[in-house]
Design a protein around this motif. Structure first.
Motif, short mmCIF file in Angstrom:
data_model
loop_
_atom_site.label_atom_id
_atom_site.label_comp_id
_atom_site.label_asym_id
_atom_site.label_seq_id
_atom_site.Cartn_x
_atom_site.Cartn_y
_atom_site.Cartn_z
N THR A 26 0.85 -1.19 0.00
CA THR A 26 0.00 0.00 0.00
C THR A 26 0.88 1.24 0.00
OG1 THR A 26 -1.80 -1.12 1.16
CG2 THR A 26 -1.76 1.29 1.29
N THR A 27 0.64 2.15 -0.95
CA THR A 27 1.49 3.32 -1.11
C THR A 27 0.72 4.62 -0.92
OG1 THR A 27 1.13 3.35 -3.49
CG2 THR A 27 3.07 2.18 -2.70
N MET A 28 1.43 5.62 -0.42
CA MET A 28 0.93 6.99 -0.35
C MET A 28 1.80 7.85 -1.25
SD MET A 28 0.14 7.78 3.64
CE MET A 28 -0.91 6.74 4.65
N ALA A 29 1.17 8.66 -2.07
CA ALA A 29 1.88 9.61 -2.91
C ALA A 29 1.87 10.98 -2.25
CB ALA A 29 1.24 9.68 -4.29
N VAL A 30 2.99 11.68 -2.32
CA VAL A 30 3.11 13.01 -1.72
C VAL A 30 3.88 13.91 -2.69
CG1 VAL A 30 3.18 11.99 0.59
CG2 VAL A 30 5.31 12.56 -0.54
N GLY A 31 3.80 15.22 -2.45
CA GLY A 31 4.63 16.16 -3.19
C GLY A 31 3.90 16.96 -4.24
N LEU A 32 3.56 18.20 -3.90
CA LEU A 32 2.90 19.15 -4.81
C LEU A 32 1.63 18.55 -5.42
CD1 LEU A 32 5.95 20.85 -6.59
CD2 LEU A 32 4.74 21.53 -4.51
N ILE A 33 0.88 17.86 -4.58
CA ILE A 33 -0.48 17.43 -4.94
C ILE A 33 -1.42 18.46 -4.34
CG2 ILE A 33 -2.22 15.60 -4.71
CD1 ILE A 33 0.16 13.65 -4.27
N THR A 34 -2.06 19.22 -5.19
CA THR A 34 -2.86 20.36 -4.71
C THR A 34 -4.29 20.38 -5.22
OG1 THR A 34 -2.04 21.73 -6.54
CG2 THR A 34 -0.80 21.82 -4.46
N GLU A 35 -4.56 19.70 -6.33
CA GLU A 35 -5.89 19.78 -6.95
C GLU A 35 -6.66 18.48 -6.75
OE1 GLU A 35 -6.88 22.61 -8.20
OE2 GLU A 35 -4.89 23.51 -7.87
N ALA A 36 -7.98 18.61 -6.58
CA ALA A 36 -8.81 17.44 -6.34
C ALA A 36 -8.74 16.44 -7.50
CB ALA A 36 -10.26 17.87 -6.10
N LYS A 37 -8.83 16.92 -8.73
CA LYS A 37 -8.80 16.02 -9.88
C LYS A 37 -7.44 15.35 -10.02
CE LYS A 37 -12.52 18.23 -12.48
NZ LYS A 37 -12.89 19.01 -13.70
N GLN A 38 -6.40 16.05 -9.65
CA GLN A 38 -5.05 15.48 -9.67
C GLN A 38 -4.97 14.32 -8.68
OE1 GLN A 38 -2.24 18.11 -7.86
NE2 GLN A 38 -0.42 17.05 -8.65
N ALA A 39 -5.47 14.52 -7.46
CA ALA A 39 -5.47 13.46 -6.45
C ALA A 39 -6.35 12.30 -6.89
CB ALA A 39 -5.94 14.02 -5.11
N GLU A 40 -7.50 12.61 -7.45
CA GLU A 40 -8.41 11.56 -7.93
C GLU A 40 -7.75 10.70 -8.99
OE1 GLU A 40 -12.07 9.40 -8.64
OE2 GLU A 40 -11.36 10.63 -6.97
N ASP A 41 -7.04 11.32 -9.91
CA ASP A 41 -6.37 10.57 -10.98
C ASP A 41 -5.28 9.65 -10.42
OD1 ASP A 41 -5.58 10.11 -13.90
OD2 ASP A 41 -3.72 10.86 -13.03
N ILE A 42 -4.54 10.13 -9.43
CA ILE A 42 -3.48 9.32 -8.83
C ILE A 42 -4.05 8.02 -8.26
CG2 ILE A 42 -1.84 9.21 -6.90
CD1 ILE A 42 -1.42 12.27 -7.37
N VAL A 43 -5.15 8.14 -7.54
CA VAL A 43 -5.75 6.96 -6.91
C VAL A 43 -6.52 6.12 -7.93
CG1 VAL A 43 -7.35 6.16 -5.14
CG2 VAL A 43 -5.84 8.10 -4.67
N ALA A 44 -7.32 6.77 -8.76
CA ALA A 44 -8.16 6.04 -9.71
C ALA A 44 -7.34 5.26 -10.73
CB ALA A 44 -9.11 7.00 -10.42
N SER A 45 -6.19 5.78 -11.11
CA SER A 45 -5.35 5.13 -12.10
C SER A 45 -4.44 4.06 -11.49
CB SER A 45 -4.50 6.16 -12.83
OG SER A 45 -3.61 6.80 -11.92
N GLY A 46 -4.46 3.95 -10.16
CA GLY A 46 -3.65 2.94 -9.50
C GLY A 46 -2.20 3.32 -9.29
N LYS A 47 -1.86 4.59 -9.48
CA LYS A 47 -0.47 5.01 -9.25
C LYS A 47 -0.11 4.92 -7.77
CE LYS A 47 -0.27 8.27 -13.19
NZ LYS A 47 -1.68 8.27 -13.61
#
Length: 370
Positions: free
Chosen positions: A295-316
């Motif tokens: 299980t991973t957490m992504a960090v670093g200049l994540i500021t927009e809701a759609k940006q965060a949604e894409d990170i999780v939805a795409s499985g990154k």
């Protein structure tokens, strides 16, 4: 359904969404003890809409602090200062409360960032730091003392003691800090670790002390409560710690039942060259997730809701952890839920704040007033 607002299970802890408030040093403690600033800061961001709030780097011994203003959990006074803060959070917020346990190693004894952030001289209240090797972080700094076996045992015990204090405080989860050039990262990186004993040289040896700390903390913290670890996946310096070594470290952590890996980068060398940009560290989290399944957490200049949604939805990554974005917008989770069609928990005193177009934002209908 929004992927960002889907629940996730971390051992015995069920989170309502995939957002964590990242641990952020406030440099506002007194001899390691939290102050009224922490009361305001923690209570405020525990209402952000994030499912989990992680208390800033909380140092396991006095000489392990980055600055004289850094938070600690090495004394009864430190523990007592956090009790009323956590009691208030529990009264008003549903957010899980994690704590990041840390030791600064050779990067300790520094001025606060707004006072320059450089090494603090002994004459100004500084102290002798310790590290894997007697190598200063920067040219011209006082060299740290290389840790011997007794020092390593003392620090392991300090992590265990802090973990037990965290459990007494009712902390829901722990994150161990092995990133940003602090002590456990110093052991991992060949830039800072020049030892010739069983804690230096090969990758297996350089991983040994951080893994010993993890094992000791895991044994001391309740089994149903999760423990994660923050790493710097690359030093951004040729010949330093890199993604391939981080993957091997993550595999060892997975064998030990680690519940997440929080993927950052840099911090061990002033010669690092970081390609800053929105989501610049996400590929590092993705690489670890794909190689290990951890299980991973992504960090670093994540500021927009759609940006965060894409990170999780795409499985990154499985989760995102926000720092500066949360400081700038302490209701970031609310606004993301409104944009993405999710729901967040909020105290009833604030239910009337939701936009008229988002009646289900808090999972409640608006109430009237006489």
């Amino acid at each position: 359904m929004s992927a960002l607002f889907a629940p996730i299970q971390l051992r015995g802890l069920k989170l309502a969404n995939r957002i964590m408030v990242s641990p952020m040093c406030q440099y506002s403690a007194e001899d390691g003890s939290a102050t009224d600033w922490h009361f305001t800061h923690i209570n405020n961001l525990s209402l952000s809409g994030a499912a989990m709030f992680c208390i800033e780097a909380t140092h396991v011994e006095s000489i392990g602090r980055i600055t004289p203003g850094c938070l600690g959990l090495y004394s009864d006074a430190n523990e007592a200062a956090l009790k009323p803060i956590l009691a208030s959070v529990r009264k008003h917020s549903r957010a899980a409360i994690a704590m990041q346990l840390a030791h600064a190693g050779r990067k300790g004894s520094s001025y606060r960032p707004w006072d320059g952030g450089q090494q603090l001289p002994f004459a100004k209240g500084g102290w002798q730091t310790e590290a894997p090797s007697a190598i200063a972080h920067k040219d011209g700094e006082v060299q740290p003392t290389a840790l011997d076996d007794a020092g390593l045992a003392r620090i392991r015990d300090a992590f265990v003691s802090a973990a037990r204090r965290a459990e007494q405080l009712g902390i829901d989860a722990l994150e161990l800090h092995a990133a940003h050039g602090y002590l456990m990262h110093q052991f991992l990186s060949p830039i800072a670790n020049k030892r010739t004993d069983r804690y230096g040289g090969s990758l297996e040896n350089r991983m040994r002390f951080p893994l010993e700390v993890y094992d000791a903390v895991r044994a001391a913290f309740p089994d149903y409560k999760p423990i994660g670890i923050r790493v710097s996946a690359t030093d951004w310096v040729d010949g330093g710690w890199d993604l391939s070594q981080t993957v091997e470290f993550a595999k060892e952590l997975k064998k030990r039942g680690a519940d997440w890996i929080d993927v950052s980068s840099g911090g061990v060398s002033p010669f690092q060259k970081i390609p800053l940009g929105p989501g610049y560290q996400v590929p590092l989290a993705q690489g670890i997730k794909e190689a290990t399944g951890l299980t991973t957490m992504a960090v670093g200049l994540i500021t927009e809701a759609k940006q965060a949604e894409d990170i999780v939805a795409s499985g990154k990554a499985d989760m995102v952890a926000l720092a500066r974005g949360m400081l700038y917008d302490p209701r970031w989770g609310w606004h993301a839920a409104a944009e993405l069609g999710g729901e967040v928990a909020a105290p009833p005193q604030y239910w009337r704040s939701q936009p008229s177009t988002q009646k289900a934002l808090f999972g409640k209908t608006s109430f009237g007033a006489r």
